[in-house]
Design a protein around this motif. Structure first.
Motif, PDB file in Angstrom:
ATOM      1  N   ARG A  83       0.837  -1.207   0.000  1.00  0.00           N
ATOM      2  CA  ARG A  83       0.000   0.000   0.000  1.00  0.00           C
ATOM      3  C   ARG A  83       0.869   1.252   0.000  1.00  0.00           C
ATOM      4  O   ARG A  83       0.562   2.234  -0.678  1.00  0.00           O
ATOM      5  N   ARG A  86       2.276   1.766  -3.405  1.00  0.00           N
ATOM      6  CA  ARG A  86       1.200   2.214  -4.299  1.00  0.00           C
ATOM      7  C   ARG A  86       0.948   3.709  -4.142  1.00  0.00           C
ATOM      8  O   ARG A  86       0.743   4.437  -5.122  1.00  0.00           O
ATOM      9  N   ASP A  87       0.972   4.191  -2.908  1.00  0.00           N
ATOM     10  CA  ASP A  87       0.606   5.578  -2.625  1.00  0.00           C
ATOM     11  C   ASP A  87       1.770   6.561  -2.736  1.00  0.00           C
ATOM     12  O   ASP A  87       1.546   7.760  -2.935  1.00  0.00           O
TER      13      ASP A  87
END
Length: 230
Positions: A83, A86-87
């Motif tokens: 995550r 991804r961010d």
């Protein structure tokens, strides 16, 4: 003074090979500031790519600490790391890693879709236009040249406007003309989006474009403040 975007403290990486446990990185400490462009150089087997993978949480350090944007990557679960990447991170691999069953547009839009961006395809199309591939949106990787595939990979990494961009030998599979075009795109787009750029390279002219160059040797930092003029 603000906290570094990337901070490594006494990072060690051991991997198991045919000859048993091998130390790849040995107690590396290194800080990278916001907006900095950093080149990682050194002979083959010096640990450059492994260090880049550790910075991105793609390899987990055996010992030491890796912090990115104030977060301790070494303490995160695999899902949390995914995550976080991804961010906040974009990764450009030498071998592209495009999904062969997806078009250029779908490859670039995928990370945006995973992040829940409702404008994923519009943003992907705009980024492909920036890298000069608006005419290739519906083409699959096998229908594109190596230079075009690398531009798709670059567009995919930059479309989410990451805080940190990691590039492993981004011109390694390209000829001189395509390589120069990719370099210009890499630095131009990272500067436009204010991303911190860390890249692994054997090319001295590419390293010379970085704000700072770190030389590795035998899994250790040999020199952490080389400049283009040197």
């Amino acid at each position: 003074m603000s906290e570094p975007v990337l901070s490594l403290q006494d990072v060690t990486l051991n991997l198991r090979g045919n000859a048993g446990l091998v130390e790849i990185l040995h107690k590396i400490s290194l800080d990278v500031t916001r907006g900095e462009t950093l080149g990682l150089i050194g002979p083959s087997g010096s640990g450059k790519s492994s260090l880049l993978m550790v910075m991105g949480g793609l390899e987990r350090a055996t010992a030491g600490q890796v912090r990115a944007l104030g977060h301790d990557l070494t303490a995160m679960s695999e899902d949390a790391l995914a995550r976080f990447r991804r961010d906040h991170m974009g990764v450009v691999f030498q071998s592209f890693h495009l999904i062969p069953t997806m078009t250029a547009l779908e490859n670039v839009a995928t990370p945006l879709e995973l992040a829940g961006d409702r404008r994923a395809f519009d943003r992907a199309r705009a980024m492909l236009d920036k890298v000069g591939l608006s005419h290739r949106t519906d083409h699959y990787p096998a229908q594109m040249s190596g230079g075009e595939q690398q531009r798709v990979a670059l567009a995919r990494a930059l479309a989410p406007e990451p805080d940190i961009l990691l590039a492993d030998e981004p011109t390694g599979n390209l000829d001189g003309v395509n390589g120069a075009a990719i370099v210009d795109l890499l630095f131009g787009l990272s500067r436009e989006h204010g991303a911190t750029l860390v890249l692994v390279t054997h090319a001295h002219d590419l390293a010379a474009r970085c704000d700072r160059v770190v030389r590795l040797r035998d899994g250790q930092v040999d020199d952490a403040d080389l400049r283009a003029a040197e």
